[in-house]
Design an enzyme around this catalytic site. Structure first.
Site, PDB file in Angstrom:
ATOM      1  N   CYS A  99       0.889  -1.164   0.000  1.00  0.00           N
ATOM      2  CA  CYS A  99       0.000   0.000   0.000  1.00  0.00           C
ATOM      3  C   CYS A  99       0.920   1.205   0.000  1.00  0.00           C
ATOM      4  CB  CYS A  99      -0.925   0.033   1.220  1.00  0.00           C
ATOM      5  SG  CYS A  99      -1.919   1.550   1.294  1.00  0.00           S
ATOM      6  N   CYS A 102      -0.612   4.378   2.386  1.00  0.00           N
ATOM      7  CA  CYS A 102      -0.776   4.273   3.840  1.00  0.00           C
ATOM      8  C   CYS A 102      -0.549   2.835   4.278  1.00  0.00           C
ATOM      9  CB  CYS A 102      -2.113   4.837   4.322  1.00  0.00           C
ATOM     10  SG  CYS A 102      -3.589   4.216   3.501  1.00  0.00           S
ATOM     11  N   SER A 103      -1.611   2.096   4.551  1.00  0.00           N
ATOM     12  CA  SER A 103      -1.424   0.785   5.154  1.00  0.00           C
ATOM     13  C   SER A 103      -2.599  -0.136   4.868  1.00  0.00           C
ATOM     14  CB  SER A 103      -1.251   0.946   6.671  1.00  0.00           C
ATOM     15  OG  SER A 103      -2.294   1.776   7.171  1.00  0.00           O
ATOM     16  N   CYS A 104      -3.266   0.053   3.741  1.00  0.00           N
ATOM     17  CA  CYS A 104      -4.418  -0.795   3.406  1.00  0.00           C
ATOM     18  C   CYS A 104      -3.969  -2.253   3.342  1.00  0.00           C
ATOM     19  CB  CYS A 104      -5.018  -0.382   2.065  1.00  0.00           C
ATOM     20  SG  CYS A 104      -5.708   1.279   2.070  1.00  0.00           S
TER      21      CYS A 104
END
Lengths: 194, 127
Positions: A99, A102-104
């Site tokens: 990702c 961000c941090s999906c």
């Protein structure tokens, strides 16, 4: 604890206190959600999905067509799985997930992401030089292998369906699930023969 | 991150045991949260979302902004080329604070005031 009001622990405590006093949130709801994500969800969910796909060709087809519905068949659902796309490794084709913004991450099947997945170095480098990054992480792929990098987003999360290892032919689904690692389902590892 | 439905699966029987000999490897040796406040901030965010106070995509937009801000102004340890550790949950916290301010649920000044009050607690009462 620090006496600095910018200390994140103090800010967390302050925010929870204010929101509780305002009737916006209740501590037991927070406790329950933390416990759920610490104890109940994790890569063992994804391992069951992979083992089922290896064992049941019809399930594998459903999984590759509509990941969200297929994982829901096994009881896995929740945020970040609304649009789950399962990408399948094959001889000569390796998939890896990132990702970049961000941090999906597909929480219901993998739990919360490891810290390296959230790290700026992984997020930028895996796109620019996937072969080098994978080699540093212990996965050496020959030049003939095509590497497909999938960038998760608000719209789509990805899960890698790893190749079933040689020597696992006789194993039942439960035993197969025990072979599947988190890193293989992100695409930064292979599953070694049992 | 679209609109999640139920946060919790309603099929607990489908979950594998999380401890004991039948439990598969789960966290692969890595702690999910590095400090209690990280898990608290995470849980608070999910609880607020579960109450229907915001769409998950709204939080995600704030998170992307907070991460981009940190990366644009990436601090480095003095005299070293080594970047300081990536403060992911600090970014998360900033995102949540910004979202709650936008929604009128918690003004930054209220939060600052309360944090200051907590910081000034008599020693021995700061747990």
């Amino acid at each position: 604890m620090s006496h600095d009001p910018s200390d994140p622990a103090l800010r967390t405590e302050a925010l929870e206190a204010l929101l509780t006093e305002r009737g916006v949130v209740e501590a037991p709801a927070i406790d329950r959600l933390i416990a759920y994500y610490e104890e109940q969800v994790g890569p063992m969910n994804g391992a069951r999905v992979v083992a089922r796909a290896w064992s049941d060709p019809a399930y594998r087809a459903r999984l590759l067509t509509d990941g969200r519905s297929a994982i829901a068949e096994l009881g896995f659902e929740g945020p970040q799985s609304e649009h789950l796309v399962v990408v399948e490794n094959a001889p000569g084709v390796h998939n890896v997930v990132v990702c970049t913004l961000c941090s999906c991450y597909p929480w219901p099947v993998l739990g919360l992401p490891p810290s390296w997945y959230k790290d700026p170095a992984y997020r930028s480098r895996i796109v620019r030089e996937p072969r080098a990054v994978l080699a540093e992480m212990g996965l050496a792929l020959d030049e003939a292998t095509e590497i497909r990098v999938w960038d998760s987003s608000a719209e789509v999360r990805y899960l890698v369906l790893p190749e079933r290892p040689a020597g696992s032919e006789g194993l039942a689904e439960d035993a197969l699930a025990g072979l599947v690692s988190r890193d293989a389902m992100i695409g930064v590892a292979r599953i070694p023969p049992p | 991150m679209t609109e999640p439905g139920d946060l919790l699966p309603v099929h607990p029987g489908d979950l594998l045991p999380v401890s004991g000999p039948a439990a598969p490897p789960r966290a692969n040796g890595e702690l999910v949260f590095a400090a209690p406040w990280e898990s608290r901030t995470f849980g608070l965010t999910l609880a607020l979302h579960e109450r229907g106070l915001f769409a998950w995509s709204s939080f995600q937009e704030k998170l992307i902004e907070a991460i981009a801000r940190w990366e644009a102004d990436r601090p480095r340890a003095a005299g070293s080329e080594t970047p300081v550790e990536y403060p992911y949950y600090r970014c998360w916290q900033q995102a949540l604070e910004a979202l709650l301010a936008d929604l009128g649920l918690c003004a930054p000044t209220d939060l600052d005031d309360r944090a200051r009050t907590l910081a000034e607690r008599a020693h021995g009462h700061d747990h």
